[in-house]
Scaffold this active site. Structure first.
Site, short mmCIF file in Angstrom:
data_model
loop_
_atom_site.label_atom_id
_atom_site.label_comp_id
_atom_site.label_asym_id
_atom_site.label_seq_id
_atom_site.Cartn_x
_atom_site.Cartn_y
_atom_site.Cartn_z
N GLU A 156 0.53 -4.84 11.05
CA GLU A 156 0.16 -3.42 10.90
C GLU A 156 1.02 -2.65 11.88
O GLU A 156 0.87 -2.78 13.09
CB GLU A 156 -1.33 -3.20 11.21
CG GLU A 156 -2.27 -3.91 10.26
CD GLU A 156 -2.54 -3.13 8.97
OE1 GLU A 156 -1.97 -2.03 8.78
OE2 GLU A 156 -3.33 -3.65 8.15
N GLU A 181 1.86 3.56 2.99
CA GLU A 181 2.39 2.92 4.19
C GLU A 181 3.92 2.89 4.14
O GLU A 181 4.57 1.84 4.18
CB GLU A 181 1.73 1.55 4.35
CG GLU A 181 0.20 1.72 4.47
CD GLU A 181 -0.63 0.44 4.35
OE1 GLU A 181 -0.03 -0.65 4.38
OE2 GLU A 181 -1.86 0.55 4.20
N HIS A 222 2.43 -3.79 6.83
CA HIS A 222 1.51 -2.69 6.52
C HIS A 222 1.57 -1.68 7.66
O HIS A 222 2.25 -1.90 8.67
CB HIS A 222 0.07 -3.21 6.42
CG HIS A 222 -0.18 -4.02 5.18
ND1 HIS A 222 -0.90 -3.55 4.12
CD2 HIS A 222 0.22 -5.27 4.85
CE1 HIS A 222 -0.94 -4.48 3.18
NE2 HIS A 222 -0.27 -5.54 3.59
N HIS A 243 0.83 -1.21 0.00
CA HIS A 243 0.00 0.00 0.00
C HIS A 243 0.86 1.25 0.00
O HIS A 243 1.71 1.44 0.89
CB HIS A 243 -0.94 -0.02 1.21
CG HIS A 243 -2.00 -1.07 1.07
ND1 HIS A 243 -2.48 -1.79 2.13
CD2 HIS A 243 -2.66 -1.52 -0.04
CE1 HIS A 243 -3.41 -2.65 1.69
NE2 HIS A 243 -3.52 -2.50 0.37
#
Ligand code: 0X9
Ligand code: CA
Ligand code: CA
Ligand code: CA
Ligand code: ZN
Length: 423
Positions: free
Chosen positions: A375, A170, A302, A167
């Protein structure tokens, strides 16, 4: 707003010298979807319904959920009965900077990432090898860094995969890759634990698998909030596929991605349609040697929310065809052990919301790789969301040192973590 009205808006704003908001900042084309708060969201079923509109869920707070969404997705969420409130948008900076804002200069743009990798190869030629595994849509090299003793040789050591930056916004995940390269090479001479893992594993680090999106995100001097790649979509003016919805396992199965090209979770016209996913997928499959997948464990990095997630994402069930109780328990035990070291929250990825076509489901579902999604920092939007300050890089990458070493420790036999045997 339409493109024509938008241009008019832009001209007027420039003419009267007012600071532009990024939603009006289309110097390089369209920006990512706008951000909103959805209030009264308490259950995974509610979040899955919201994600089912194609909206991107950015963070889950106590009763509010932060999303990026198109106007059509916002309308559908309102039809579901939720209250949706627009988030204020940060001011834009100067155009065509093609780099991070000066205050965030410690982040590596694509070119800086490549030179950092080249420097590591030059400084540690025996244990670091760089390969180009394919090209992005815009033609940038997709790079794989291999770290092991005798790195140039394919030895019979358990292989471990770290993927970064699916992404675009990120960016801290690229820093995570560079941290791993630096840590594994610099500590090799002095830390016996690191030495034994580098000697006993073949470690693949893919520092930037969405370079086009990442460069687009910093192309104007103001962050664009971009998520997808930069591949045009036939029959649409909207650009980009969500790489983490484009993987060829239960692709598009379960309302966990969008069929709309303007959506932040657009899954693409077919599984593997994004060249970046096709290249990384082919690389992963190339690690099947003598009929056996060499990679046993993986982390896809992420941001943000500080989570350790494991498959499956396509279903809320734990045990389904393709996931036995023992395999699930292995995922959960190893995931929780890693979260113990970094203070993240550990859970099955679908406890957040249902996703289909994500990389971890693919790696487990088709290759039997114990694949996690991390994350990273921060936990909340208030601490910077997708754009934490560069002062956070050193602390928040080192924070995952022990978790990564733990995964490498168990890569010879992940089920060992629950006392089970390997085949
Ligand atoms: O939605 C995603 O792709 C990930 N969150 S992010 O904010 N970085 O976009 C979470 C993916 C969770 N699902 C799986 N890992 N399967
Ligand atoms: Ca920089
Ligand atoms: Ca080796
Ligand atoms: Ca090997
Ligand atoms: Zn992400």
């Amino acid at each position: 707003m339409t493109r024509a009205r938008f241009s008019l808006f832009l001209c007027v704003m420039v003419a009267i010298a007012v600071v532009l908001s990024p939603s009006g900042n289309a110097v390089s084309g369209e920006r990512g979807s706008a951000e909103y708060h959805v209030s009264g969201v308490r259950t995974v079923e509610q979040r899955t319904a919201i994600a089912g509109t194609g909206a991107v869920i950015n963070a889950v707070e106590d009763s509010r959920t932060l999303i990026s969404a198109t106007p059509a997705e916002v309308a559908r969420i309102r039809e579901l009965g939720f209250t949706v409130v627009a988030e204020p948008i940060a001011a834009a900076g100067p155009g065509n900077a093609r780099d991070f804002p000066a205050a965030d200069s410690l982040f590596h743009n694509y070119e800086e990432m490549v030179s950092a990798v080249d420097q590591a190869v030059a400084a540690h030629p025996g244990i670091v090898v760089k390969q180009v595994i394919g090209k992005s849509h815009e033609g940038r090299d997709l790079i794989a860094v291999k770290i092991s003793d005798n790195a140039a040789a394919d030895e019979t050591e358990p292989e471990v995969l770290f993927t970064h930056h699916q992404h675009a916004r990120e960016h801290i995940t690229v820093e995570m890759a560079l941290y791993l390269i630096t840590m594994l090479t610099a500590d090799y001479a002095t830390d016996p634990h690191v030495k034994s893992l580098v000697d006993g594993r073949e470690i693949w680090i893919l520092p930037d698998i969405n370079p086009d999106g990442g460069e687009f995100d910093i192309s104007t001097g103001a962050y664009q909030g971009w998520r997808k790649n930069r591949q045009p979509n036939a029959g649409s003016t909207h650009i980009g596929t969500d790489l983490n919805r484009n993987w060829d396992y239960k692709w598009g199965c379960c309302n966990g991605s969008s069929a709309a090209p303007d959506s932040g979770t657009y899954r693409g016209p077919a599984a593997g349609s994004a060249p970046e996913v096709a290249a990384v997928g082919a690389f992963v499959r190339s690690r099947v040697v003598g009929g056996k997948q060499q990679i046993t464990a993986a982390i896809d990095f992420h941001s943000y929310s500080e989570l350790v997630l494991w498959p499956f994402g396509w279903t809320s069930e734990q045990v389904v065809p393709g996931m036995t109780r023992q395999e699930y328990d292995t995922f959960a035990a190893l995931g929780r052990a890693m979260a113990q070291t970094n203070g993240y929250t550990a859970e099955q990825s679908s406890a957040l919301y249902v996703t289909d076509g994500a990389i971890d489901d693919y790696l487990w579902g088709t290759q039997r790789i114990y694949a996690y999604t991390f994350e990273m920092f921060p936990a909340t939007a208030g601490d910077g969301g997708f754009y934490p300050p560069d002062e956070a890089i050193a602390r928040e990458t080192a924070r995952n040192r022990a978790a990564v070493l733990h995964l490498l420790d168990y890569a010879d036999c992940p089920p060992r973590v629950i006392g089970a045997a390997c085949g």
